[in-house]
Design an enzyme around this catalytic site. Structure first.
Site, PDB file in Angstrom:
ATOM      1  N   PHE A 149       0.815  -1.221   0.000  1.00  0.00           N
ATOM      2  CA  PHE A 149       0.000   0.000   0.000  1.00  0.00           C
ATOM      3  C   PHE A 149       0.844   1.264   0.000  1.00  0.00           C
ATOM      4  CE2 PHE A 149       0.912  -0.029   4.567  1.00  0.00           C
ATOM      5  CZ  PHE A 149       1.039   1.321   4.845  1.00  0.00           C
ATOM      6  N   LYS A 173      -1.028  -7.029  -9.228  1.00  0.00           N
ATOM      7  CA  LYS A 173      -2.024  -7.231  -8.159  1.00  0.00           C
ATOM      8  C   LYS A 173      -1.664  -6.197  -7.086  1.00  0.00           C
ATOM      9  CE  LYS A 173      -2.963  -8.503  -4.492  1.00  0.00           C
ATOM     10  NZ  LYS A 173      -3.391  -7.540  -3.459  1.00  0.00           N
ATOM     11  N   GLU A 176      -4.870  -3.891  -1.824  1.00  0.00           N
ATOM     12  CA  GLU A 176      -6.316  -3.671  -1.829  1.00  0.00           C
ATOM     13  C   GLU A 176      -6.695  -2.368  -1.120  1.00  0.00           C
ATOM     14  OE1 GLU A 176      -4.437  -5.813  -0.351  1.00  0.00           O
ATOM     15  OE2 GLU A 176      -5.419  -6.936   1.261  1.00  0.00           O
ATOM     16  N   SER A 226       5.303  -6.939   3.415  1.00  0.00           N
ATOM     17  CA  SER A 226       5.881  -7.297   4.713  1.00  0.00           C
ATOM     18  C   SER A 226       6.642  -8.624   4.605  1.00  0.00           C
ATOM     19  CB  SER A 226       4.777  -7.382   5.760  1.00  0.00           C
ATOM     20  OG  SER A 226       3.780  -8.260   5.311  1.00  0.00           O
ATOM     21  N   CYS A 281       9.448   1.939   3.647  1.00  0.00           N
ATOM     22  CA  CYS A 281      10.377   0.852   3.955  1.00  0.00           C
ATOM     23  C   CYS A 281      11.794   1.388   4.135  1.00  0.00           C
ATOM     24  CB  CYS A 281      10.354  -0.198   2.862  1.00  0.00           C
ATOM     25  SG  CYS A 281      11.030   0.413   1.333  1.00  0.00           S
TER      26      CYS A 281
HETATM   27  P1  NAD Z   1       1.508  -6.564   3.055  1.00  0.00           P
HETATM   28  O1  NAD Z   1       2.510  -7.638   3.159  1.00  0.00           O
HETATM   29  O2  NAD Z   1       0.367  -6.559   4.002  1.00  0.00           O
HETATM   30  O3  NAD Z   1       0.844  -6.570   1.587  1.00  0.00           O
HETATM   31  C1  NAD Z   1       1.612  -6.622   0.416  1.00  0.00           C
HETATM   32  C2  NAD Z   1       0.835  -7.360  -0.663  1.00  0.00           C
HETATM   33  O4  NAD Z   1       0.607  -8.704  -0.234  1.00  0.00           O
HETATM   34  C3  NAD Z   1      -0.525  -6.754  -0.956  1.00  0.00           C
HETATM   35  O5  NAD Z   1      -0.756  -6.757  -2.335  1.00  0.00           O
HETATM   36  C4  NAD Z   1      -1.484  -7.679  -0.221  1.00  0.00           C
HETATM   37  O6  NAD Z   1      -2.753  -7.761  -0.840  1.00  0.00           O
HETATM   38  C5  NAD Z   1      -0.780  -9.008  -0.258  1.00  0.00           C
HETATM   39  N1  NAD Z   1      -1.097  -9.851   0.903  1.00  0.00           N
HETATM   40  C6  NAD Z   1      -1.388  -9.435   2.160  1.00  0.00           C
HETATM   41  N2  NAD Z   1      -1.613 -10.489   2.967  1.00  0.00           N
HETATM   42  C7  NAD Z   1      -1.457 -11.601   2.208  1.00  0.00           C
HETATM   43  C8  NAD Z   1      -1.554 -13.002   2.484  1.00  0.00           C
HETATM   44  N3  NAD Z   1      -1.853 -13.465   3.689  1.00  0.00           N
HETATM   45  N4  NAD Z   1      -1.321 -13.855   1.479  1.00  0.00           N
HETATM   46  C9  NAD Z   1      -1.008 -13.410   0.239  1.00  0.00           C
HETATM   47  N5  NAD Z   1      -0.909 -12.097  -0.062  1.00  0.00           N
HETATM   48  C10 NAD Z   1      -1.124 -11.190   0.904  1.00  0.00           C
HETATM   49  O7  NAD Z   1       2.301  -5.173   3.091  1.00  0.00           O
HETATM   50  P2  NAD Z   1       1.710  -3.698   3.171  1.00  0.00           P
HETATM   51  O8  NAD Z   1       1.164  -3.466   4.529  1.00  0.00           O
HETATM   52  O9  NAD Z   1       0.846  -3.421   1.996  1.00  0.00           O
HETATM   53  O10 NAD Z   1       3.048  -2.849   2.971  1.00  0.00           O
HETATM   54  C11 NAD Z   1       3.898  -2.492   4.014  1.00  0.00           C
HETATM   55  C12 NAD Z   1       5.080  -3.431   4.117  1.00  0.00           C
HETATM   56  O11 NAD Z   1       5.795  -3.428   2.887  1.00  0.00           O
HETATM   57  C13 NAD Z   1       6.092  -2.992   5.170  1.00  0.00           C
HETATM   58  O12 NAD Z   1       6.557  -4.135   5.837  1.00  0.00           O
HETATM   59  C14 NAD Z   1       7.202  -2.345   4.366  1.00  0.00           C
HETATM   60  O13 NAD Z   1       8.469  -2.347   4.981  1.00  0.00           O
HETATM   61  C15 NAD Z   1       7.190  -3.213   3.162  1.00  0.00           C
HETATM   62  N6  NAD Z   1       7.825  -2.551   2.025  1.00  0.00           N
HETATM   63  C16 NAD Z   1       9.041  -3.022   1.644  1.00  0.00           C
HETATM   64  C17 NAD Z   1       9.705  -2.407   0.599  1.00  0.00           C
HETATM   65  C18 NAD Z   1      11.026  -2.924   0.143  1.00  0.00           C
HETATM   66  O14 NAD Z   1      11.413  -2.627  -0.967  1.00  0.00           O
HETATM   67  N7  NAD Z   1      11.745  -3.697   0.946  1.00  0.00           N
HETATM   68  C19 NAD Z   1       9.111  -1.320  -0.063  1.00  0.00           C
HETATM   69  C20 NAD Z   1       7.871  -0.875   0.374  1.00  0.00           C
HETATM   70  C21 NAD Z   1       7.227  -1.517   1.408  1.00  0.00           C
END
Ligand code: NAD
Length: 499
Positions: A149, A173, A176, A226, A281
């Site tokens: 997000f 994808k 959401e 994450s 991040c």
């Molecule tokens: P998230 O892991 O909740 O979601 C990321 C994606 O995974 C979304 O598209 C979501 O729909 C999907 N997802 C969520 N739960 C899932 C599940 N149980 N099974 C399959 N898919 C699932 O992350 P977020 O809250 O959207 O973003 C924040 C996180 O992203 C933080 O941890 C941040 O550090 C990390 N981030 C990392 C970088 C990097 O380059 N290292 C860059 C930006 C953000």
């Protein structure tokens, strides 16, 4: 209520699952739209469309593919304001920061405009008698990106910009929580001249993600989010034979040496720690002053600055940062502050009680500052992802270096010093993927490459830059012999060598 479906085969279509997620306006706390969650069958349909589109797209010459990217860049620039407002209204980051989000993505598009040069192979003339060897970088086919997000413009563009320029067809994808910008970017790609099916957006939750990971026609998956989900995506995707890169969470330290310019450091920490409500991040989440004198002086400078942070609605041009993305996330961050107090860290500034007048239902949180945070605390080990800066004091350079080096995450790190030797040694020894020297958010530019170490990234190949081109292509090497007068050798049963 406005409903967001998917973008398949060149146009917006409605979802068929009957399952939806709420999209909030974090500044007001209202539900402003609903987003459809795709079924496995809807994902399969998008993959079939992408597979057909790939046959023609891969045959389009690289200069023409680059021209689509040039046209897309111009269109995104033309629609910058619209995209920034859309982004702020779903994410909550302030408008100037949303423009930055779009701009950092555009920089990868600019990089992708150079694809005719970037995708060139290598050639060795006369590698043996009448033998030449050449290699080419070919696109993989249908590929996918699953995005978080917190950068709904930049991260999709990191992925599809390079993947599509290389000749792949791409399914995004998005998160959401804020899918409108990726949907709009897909429309703009069509307007820029990308054929239908080259870029599609399929919205959804775990069901859509699993459909990507299990689909036999999807060749590669790029994920950012994450760490727990990154690890899951990596394990399931690679078990199904896909190429996967999965970027995860972070805990970025800033080491402050006693010789650093503390006024400069204070400015940098305030911006990098609290910008975008800490939902980056590459946010600095831990400051590590070296020596008691440095620590006391730093806390004295930071305290009034954190207390006077201006939190406002995403459209307020004077706000330093806006609301958190959802009430659930705000409550999680608040719970971490409660936990930090219980663990014995000193809460120097407490942002938990902050309310924005007139926007009491928005997801706001004031800035918080902790001192005397130690490595065994859970709040130190976890990523908080909110407007919370933790100070972990260190006695000397080696114990400061040990903190980011031993942490489970290894995304970014910074050192502030005037001492070239210390900076050089730090950059060489620290176990982290991206290092800043007097630079608080060392996000490499598009023509370099982005990626962390340890639990901040699963897989071997980084985002964008030359590594991005490598990720989205595979090498084929051709060894060709054209002897004068044809081949006249007898059969040979030993491996050919160069004498
Ligand atoms: P998230 O892991 O909740 O979601 C990321 C994606 O995974 C979304 O598209 C979501 O729909 C999907 N997802 C969520 N739960 C899932 C599940 N149980 N099974 C399959 N898919 C699932 O992350 P977020 O809250 O959207 O973003 C924040 C996180 O992203 C933080 O941890 C941040 O550090 C990390 N981030 C990392 C970088 C990097 O380059 N290292 C860059 C930006 C953000």
């Amino acid at each position: 209520m406005r409903t967001i479906g998917h973008f398949i085969n060149g146009k917006a279509v409605e979802g068929t699952s009957g399952r939806f997620g709420d999209i909030y306006n974090p500044s007001t706390g209202e539900v402003q739209a609903k987003v459809a969650f795709a079924t496995k069958a809807e994902m399969r349909h998008a993959v079939e469309v992408a597979k057909k589109a790939f046959v023609e797209w891969r045959a389009v010459n690289p200069q023409r593919r680059a021209r689509v990217m040039f046209a897309f860049k111009a269109l995104v620039e033309k629609h910058m304001d619209e995209l920034a407002h859309m982004l702020s209204s779903e994410h909550g980051k302030v408008l100037a920061d949303s423009r930055g989000d779009v701009q950092r993505g555009l920089e990868v598009i600019e990089f992708a405009c150079g694809i005719p040069h970037l995708q060139k192979g290598e050639y060795t003339e006369g590698a043996g008698p009448s033998i030449d060897i050449y290699s080419m970088r070919q696109p993989l086919g249908v590929v996918a990106g699953i995005t978080p997000f917190n950068f709904p413009a930049m991260i999709p563009m990191w992925m599809f910009g390079v993947a599509i320029a290389c000749g792949n067809t791409f399914i995004c994808k998005p998160s959401e929580k804020d899918p409108s910008v990726p949907m709009r970017l897909a429309e703009l790609m069509m307007e820029a001249g990308a054929p239908a099916g080259v870029l599609q957006v399929v919205n959804g939750d775990k069901e859509a993600v699993d459909a990507i990971l299990d689909d036999h026609d999807i060749q590669a998956v790029s994920f950012v989010g994450s760490s727990a989900i990154a690890q899951y995506v990596y394990a399931r995707g690679t078990a199904n034979g896909k190429r996967v890169q999965a970027m995860g969470g972070a805990k970025n330290h800033a080491i402050i040496m006693p010789d650093a310019d503390l006024d400069q450091v204070t400015n940098e920490l305030i911006g990098a720690g609290y910008g975008s409500a800490g939902e980056r991040c590459m946010a600095i989440s831990v400051a590590v002053p070296v020596g008691k004198k440095t620590a006391d002086a730093l806390v004295a400078r930071l305290k009034p600055r954190v207390e006077s942070l201006k939190v406002g609605v995403a459209t307020d041009p004077d706000a330093d940062y806006g609301p958190m993305v959802t009430a659930q996330h705000r409550d999680k961050v608040k719970a971490y502050i409660d936990q930090g107090v219980k663990e014995g860290a000193r809460l120097v500034v407490d942002g938990r009680g902050f309310k924005l007048q007139g926007y009491e239902n928005g997801y706001y949180l004031g800035g918080s500052l902790f001192d005397h945070v130690t490595p065994e605390m859970g709040t130190y080990q976890d990523e908080i992802f909110g407007p919370v800066l933790q100070i972990a004091r260190a006695e000397d350079f080696d114990s400061a270096l040990a903190l980011p080096t031993n942490h489970q995450y290894g995304n970014g790190v910074a050192i502030f010093t005037r001492d070239g030797d210390a900076a050089r040694e730090f950059a060489s020894r620290v176990q982290v993927g991206m290092v800043g020297i007097n630079v608080p958010i060392p996000v490499p530019l598009a023509y370099h490459t982005f990626g962390g170490w340890k639990r901040s990234a699963f897989g071997d190949v980084n985002q964008h830059g030359p590594e991005g081109v490598r990720f989205w292509t595979r090498v084929k090497t051709v060894t060709a012999r054209w002897p004068k007068g044809g081949v006249r050798e007898n059969a040979s049963f030993v491996i050919p060598t160069m004498k």
